[in-house]
Design an enzyme around this catalytic site. Structure first.
Site, PDB file in Angstrom:
ATOM      1  N   GLU A  60       0.831  -1.195   0.000  1.00  0.00           N
ATOM      2  CA  GLU A  60       0.000   0.000   0.000  1.00  0.00           C
ATOM      3  C   GLU A  60       0.869   1.249   0.000  1.00  0.00           C
ATOM      4  OE1 GLU A  60      -3.738   0.287   2.382  1.00  0.00           O
ATOM      5  OE2 GLU A  60      -2.570   1.749   3.532  1.00  0.00           O
TER       6      GLU A  60
ATOM      7  N   ALA B  42     -20.372   1.937   4.176  1.00  0.00           N
ATOM      8  CA  ALA B  42     -19.582   1.454   3.040  1.00  0.00           C
ATOM      9  C   ALA B  42     -20.425   0.590   2.110  1.00  0.00           C
ATOM     10  CB  ALA B  42     -18.369   0.671   3.541  1.00  0.00           C
TER      11      ALA B  42
ATOM     12  N   GLN C  64      -8.065  -4.960   8.721  1.00  0.00           N
ATOM     13  CA  GLN C  64      -7.297  -3.991   9.481  1.00  0.00           C
ATOM     14  C   GLN C  64      -6.068  -4.713  10.043  1.00  0.00           C
ATOM     15  OE1 GLN C  64      -8.850  -2.535  13.331  1.00  0.00           O
ATOM     16  NE2 GLN C  64      -8.815  -0.521  12.383  1.00  0.00           N
TER      17      GLN C  64
ATOM     18  N   GLN D 156       4.901   4.608  16.464  1.00  0.00           N
ATOM     19  CA  GLN D 156       3.718   4.165  15.719  1.00  0.00           C
ATOM     20  C   GLN D 156       2.712   3.470  16.625  1.00  0.00           C
ATOM     21  OE1 GLN D 156       6.403   2.233  12.534  1.00  0.00           O
ATOM     22  NE2 GLN D 156       4.438   2.450  11.487  1.00  0.00           N
TER      23      GLN D 156
ATOM     24  N   LYS E 226       7.459   3.134   2.177  1.00  0.00           N
ATOM     25  CA  LYS E 226       8.854   2.816   2.500  1.00  0.00           C
ATOM     26  C   LYS E 226       9.337   1.660   1.625  1.00  0.00           C
ATOM     27  CE  LYS E 226       8.380   4.317   7.300  1.00  0.00           C
ATOM     28  NZ  LYS E 226       8.365   3.877   8.719  1.00  0.00           N
TER      29      LYS E 226
END
Length: 285
Positions: A17, A123, A174, A210, A270
């Site tokens: 992603e 959604a 997720q 994070q 990254k």
């Protein structure tokens, strides 16, 4: 190529992603990172969509580059909580023009200013709208630990069933850090008759900072083994990065060994992280 056809193969898939820039000044650096990840020849790549559609223009542009210049099947995210039907159809027409066949349909997070449109609440409504708007392969999101706004996991799975009934063809989870959570979730949704492919979303945590953000956003369970890694290496950026990549890689190996073939990496723009994970899985893939 449609994502459903990639996921129908019997061999493991690895996708990455990227997220678009918030400003035009950062576009070049993001495009460069996306290009480097594309050169790893992943099964597909996804491009996220900023809150309120603020980056929709860049989402389409980067997806176009990946799909048509680098020949990587591309999944464009599309959120609806802050979008009008007119805006959604404008984006869908752009995707058609760029020959982008795959859309990840999401409600999206409520903007910080609390301003939302009334055209879509869920959604599943967006998924239905996309289904009526062209020959797209439509993906959605799922939450192995339950969505933070759902009363319980049973209600959350009911909402997933509504997405499938509306036309969702696969879902991406997720992030999670304990594979047993996913295995239990897969058992529960299969019992409810949900048989579409589930792509396991893996987040390589390369910085201790994070963790706080992850827990605030999703309430994700952190196993003691993972906490020990952060406690031991969190103050050493190079060591934390190496340990975080190793942990994510071990998760992926266990998933594939247990029949979860579709893996999606939240690679956070990254290329080096994407590359190191892919290299560690070269023979497995």
């Amino acid at each position: 190529m449609k994502i459903r056809d990639i996921l129908a193969r019997e061999k493991p898939s690895l996708s990455f992603e990227v997220f678009p820039p918030k400003t035009v000044e950062n576009y070049e650096s993001v495009e460069k990172a996306a290009k480097e990840i594309a050169q790893l020849h992943p099964s597909f790549m996804s491009v996220t969509y900023g809150a309120g559609g603020g980056t929709s223009r860049y989402t389409v542009d980067i997806a176009d580059t990946l799909n048509n210049q680098y020949q990587v099947p591309t999944l464009a995210h599309l959120t609806c909580v802050s979008s009008s039907k007119e805006h959604v159809h404008h984006v869908l027409e752009e995707l058609k023009e760029r020959k982008i066949e795959n859309v990840l349909a999401l409600r999206g997070d409520i903007p910080k200013d609390g301003v939302v449109k009334k055209d879509y609440q869920y959604a599943s409504q967006l998924i239905y709208e996309i289904k009526q708007s062209g020959d797209f392969c439509i993906g959605g999101a799922c939450y192995p630990e339950g969505h933070v706004e759902s009363a319980n996991k049973t209600e959350d799975i009911t909402h997933l069933k509504e997405k499938v009934d509306a036309g969702c063809e696969f879902v991406t989870t997720q992030m999670f850090f304990d594979n047993n959570i996913l295995y239990n979730y897969l058992y529960r949704i299969r019992e409810r008759g949900i048989t579409i492919p589930v792509v396991a979303g893996i987040m390589p945590v390369t910085r201790a900072s994070q963790i706080k953000q992850i827990c605030q956003m999703s309430g994700t369970y952190l196993p003691s083994r993972f906490k020990a890694i952060v406690d031991r290496f969190g103050d050493n950026p190079a060591a934390m990065k190496q340990a975080g990549i190793a942990y994510a890689t071990e998760q992926i190996i266990d998933l594939i060994a247990n029949g979860v073939n579709a893996i999606h990496i939240y690679s956070m723009n990254k290329p080096d992280v994407a590359r190191r994970i892919q290299e560690s899985l070269s023979e497995i893939l």
